[in-house]
Design a protein around this motif. Structure first.
Motif, short mmCIF file in Angstrom:
data_model
loop_
_atom_site.label_atom_id
_atom_site.label_comp_id
_atom_site.label_asym_id
_atom_site.label_seq_id
_atom_site.Cartn_x
_atom_site.Cartn_y
_atom_site.Cartn_z
N GLU A 1 -30.86 13.21 -15.94
CA GLU A 1 -32.33 12.73 -15.73
C GLU A 1 -32.38 11.84 -14.65
OE1 GLU A 1 -35.67 12.95 -15.66
OE2 GLU A 1 -35.40 13.41 -17.50
N LEU A 2 -33.09 12.23 -13.68
CA LEU A 2 -33.20 11.48 -12.19
C LEU A 2 -34.43 10.89 -12.15
CD1 LEU A 2 -31.42 13.97 -10.02
CD2 LEU A 2 -30.42 12.31 -11.04
N ASP A 3 -35.55 11.21 -12.71
CA ASP A 3 -36.60 10.63 -12.62
C ASP A 3 -37.23 9.79 -13.78
OD1 ASP A 3 -36.85 11.75 -10.09
OD2 ASP A 3 -37.45 13.66 -10.89
N ALA B 1 -30.07 8.91 -19.54
CA ALA B 1 -29.60 9.22 -18.23
C ALA B 1 -29.31 10.84 -18.54
CB ALA B 1 -28.11 8.64 -17.91
N ILE B 2 -29.05 11.52 -19.50
CA ILE B 2 -28.83 13.07 -19.75
C ILE B 2 -29.82 13.41 -20.94
CG2 ILE B 2 -27.08 14.51 -20.63
CD1 ILE B 2 -26.11 13.92 -18.11
N ARG B 3 -30.37 14.41 -20.71
CA ARG B 3 -31.20 15.24 -21.44
C ARG B 3 -30.62 16.63 -21.82
NH1 ARG B 3 -35.70 12.47 -22.34
NH2 ARG B 3 -36.56 11.07 -20.39
N CYS B 4 -30.38 16.94 -23.13
CA CYS B 4 -29.94 18.35 -23.73
C CYS B 4 -31.21 18.92 -24.26
CB CYS B 4 -28.72 18.33 -24.69
SG CYS B 4 -27.37 17.51 -23.92
#
Length: 128
Positions: A52-54, A71-74
């Protein structure tokens, strides 16, 4: 019919860890790079994870008291019906449990962001 499940995790979870977990559990057609990974199980479960960058907002309604920048989405999808002898929910449980052993990351797994199914905090993996 399909069900959408979301895993939201802090920066301690890496794409490499998600890819390794998928591989160890026998996911098919695993595609990955430094920022995303996807894999499919014979049960109809699919997992697609991305950095997740934004938007670092934690969207799960029941965060079990945790607050962290995502920071991470699954994105996890269960497509039915399952082939005989396979369990998408069983694969989901194996994926989450295996992932929890590989990371100290806080994460929340929710059904459509509304109902929390699993969460991992400093006390370890919890099941709703």
């Amino acid at each position: 019919m399909s069900l959408d499940i979301h895993l939201e995790a802090d920066e301690r979870l890496s794409i490499t860890t998600v890819a390794t977990t998928l591989s160890e559990l026998g996911a098919l057609d695993i595609n990955s790079d430094d920022h995303k990974v996807e894999g499919f199980f014979e049960s109809g479960l699919s997992v697609s994870a991305a950095c997740e960058l934004d938007d670092h907002t934690l969207y799960a309604e029941d965060t079990k008291g945790m607050t962290f920048p995502v920071a991470i989405r699954c994105y996890i999808r269960i497509k039915g019906p399952e082939p005989e002898g396979f369990s998408a929910l069983g694969d989901l449980e194996r994926f989450v449990k295996n992932l929890a052993t590989k990371t100290g990351s806080n994460f929340v797994v929710s059904f459509q962001y509304e109902s929390t199914l699993y969460w991992r905090n400093s006390d370890g993996l919890q099941v709703a």
